[in-house]
Design an enzyme around this catalytic site. Structure first.
Site, PDB file in Angstrom:
ATOM      1  N   ASP A  63       0.815  -1.208   0.000  1.00 10.82           N
ATOM      2  CA  ASP A  63       0.000   0.000   0.000  1.00 10.82           C
ATOM      3  C   ASP A  63       0.850   1.260   0.000  1.00 10.82           C
ATOM      4  O   ASP A  63       2.067   1.215   0.212  1.00 10.82           O
ATOM      5  CB  ASP A  63      -0.961  -0.012   1.204  1.00 10.82           C
ATOM      6  CG  ASP A  63      -0.323  -0.529   2.498  1.00 10.82           C
ATOM      7  OD1 ASP A  63       0.925  -0.550   2.590  1.00 10.82           O
ATOM      8  OD2 ASP A  63      -1.056  -0.910   3.414  1.00 10.82           O
ATOM      9  N   ASN A 129      -8.163  -3.258  13.834  1.00  6.64           N
ATOM     10  CA  ASN A 129      -9.518  -3.505  13.332  1.00  6.64           C
ATOM     11  C   ASN A 129      -9.540  -4.665  12.334  1.00  6.64           C
ATOM     12  O   ASN A 129     -10.546  -4.913  11.688  1.00  6.64           O
ATOM     13  CB  ASN A 129     -10.103  -2.235  12.701  1.00  6.64           C
ATOM     14  CG  ASN A 129      -9.315  -1.778  11.475  1.00  6.64           C
ATOM     15  OD1 ASN A 129      -8.375  -2.440  11.043  1.00  6.64           O
ATOM     16  ND2 ASN A 129      -9.697  -0.647  10.909  1.00  6.64           N
TER      17      ASN A 129
HETATM   18  C1  F6R Z   1       1.354  -1.415   6.148  1.00  5.82           C
HETATM   19  C2  F6R Z   1       0.152  -2.234   6.223  1.00  5.82           C
HETATM   20  C3  F6R Z   1      -0.705  -2.242   7.450  1.00  5.82           C
HETATM   21  C4  F6R Z   1       0.071  -2.549   8.718  1.00  5.82           C
HETATM   22  C5  F6R Z   1      -0.849  -2.526   9.946  1.00  5.82           C
HETATM   23  C6  F6R Z   1      -0.099  -2.746  11.233  1.00  5.82           C
HETATM   24  O1  F6R Z   1       1.978  -1.559   4.893  1.00  5.82           O
HETATM   25  O2  F6R Z   1      -0.143  -2.866   5.281  1.00  5.82           O
HETATM   26  O3  F6R Z   1      -1.730  -3.193   7.269  1.00  5.82           O
HETATM   27  O4  F6R Z   1       0.690  -3.802   8.609  1.00  5.82           O
HETATM   28  O5  F6R Z   1      -1.510  -1.284   9.998  1.00  5.82           O
HETATM   29  O6  F6R Z   1       0.738  -1.654  11.460  1.00  5.82           O
HETATM   30  P1  F6R Z   1       1.793  -1.667  12.680  1.00  5.82           P
HETATM   31  O7  F6R Z   1       2.813  -2.665  12.367  1.00  5.82           O
HETATM   32  O8  F6R Z   1       2.353  -0.254  12.678  1.00  5.82           O
HETATM   33  O9  F6R Z   1       0.991  -1.982  13.901  1.00  5.82           O
END
Ligand code: F6R
Length: 235
Positions: A63, A129
């Protein structure tokens, strides 16, 4: 069926993640789906200390925020250069273009590349979520790469990386659930107490678009690594 390995040491968890990537490479994987976020930083730091060579491999990020230039310090392009690509270059690295003029053209371009270079391996984090990539609750399991409006809870969770919540973009491009599910092998890291509830939903093999990560319960080759131990005396 999602497999899980629980670790009491973060160092062991991340070492296992590195070993899994090395094994995939040794078994011939050349196309890697990559993630950003706090969870991935220690993993990339560890990878950079190894002699893993990605110079014949291709990477695709899950993303990218809409509206941020690749040089913006909170863009995912900047994150990837800083944490991985500057030290471990790939033959080619693709991310959605956050500055693309036409979202439909951009999402079709990215999905086309993904279909041209099918993913051998996909790395995932998970949102509180249940989002994977930026696929927020309610996203169709049939979704391909698309433009999303970020949930307020996701913007708040990511505000820690910006100087204020107002600077967190409201939209992003993300691979869809179907784009992710096409990967041959998936490694998901769920780290920290805040992920406990959503991890339980995932491991309970629920299958609901309300919790995007539960799509993975129908994938034949998913491994979850976590520091969360099973709760004893659960009623
Ligand atoms: C980022 C992504 C998100 C993160 C998720 C967890 O490229 O795809 O889905 O993996 O928001 O983020 P953290 O690791 O910061 O808790």
């Amino acid at each position: 069926m999602v497999k899980v390995k629980r670790f009491s040491s973060m160092d062991d968890l991340y070492s296992h993640a590195v070993a899994t990537i090395v094994e995939a490479k040794n078994n011939g994987a050349t196309t890697f789906g990559l993630a950003t976020g706090g969870t991935m930083e220690p993993l990339y730091a560890k990878i950079c200390k190894t002699d893993i060579d990605f110079s014949h491999c291709i990477s695709f990020n899950l993303d990218e925020y809409v509206g941020l230039e690749a040089t913006h310090q909170q863009s995912y392009a900047y994150y990837m250069n800083k944490h991985l690509f500057n030290q471990k270059p790939f033959l080619a690295s693709y991310l959605p273009d956050g500055l693309a003029v036409d979202p439909l053209v951009e999402t079709a371009r990215y999905e086309g590349l993904l279909q041209q270079y099918p993913l051998d391996f996909q790395l995932l984090g998970i949102g509180q979520n249940g989002h994977i990539g930026f696929n927020e609750p309610g996203t169709s399991f049939a979704s391909l790469t698309h433009l999303v409006t970020l949930e307020e809870s996701t913007r708040q969770a990511n505000a820690r990386f910006f100087s204020s919540i107002d600077e967190v973009p409201t939209q992003a491009y993300t691979m869809g659930i179907q784009s992710i599910m096409r990967a041959k092998c998936i490694l998901l890291l769920a780290v920290g107490e805040a992920k406990r509830e959503v991890l339980e939903r995932l491991l309970a093999s629920d299958y609901t678009e309300d919790v995007p990560a539960t799509a993975l319960s129908k994938h034949p080759n998913v491994m979850v690594l976590t520091d969360l131990q099973e709760e004893e005396n659960k009623l």
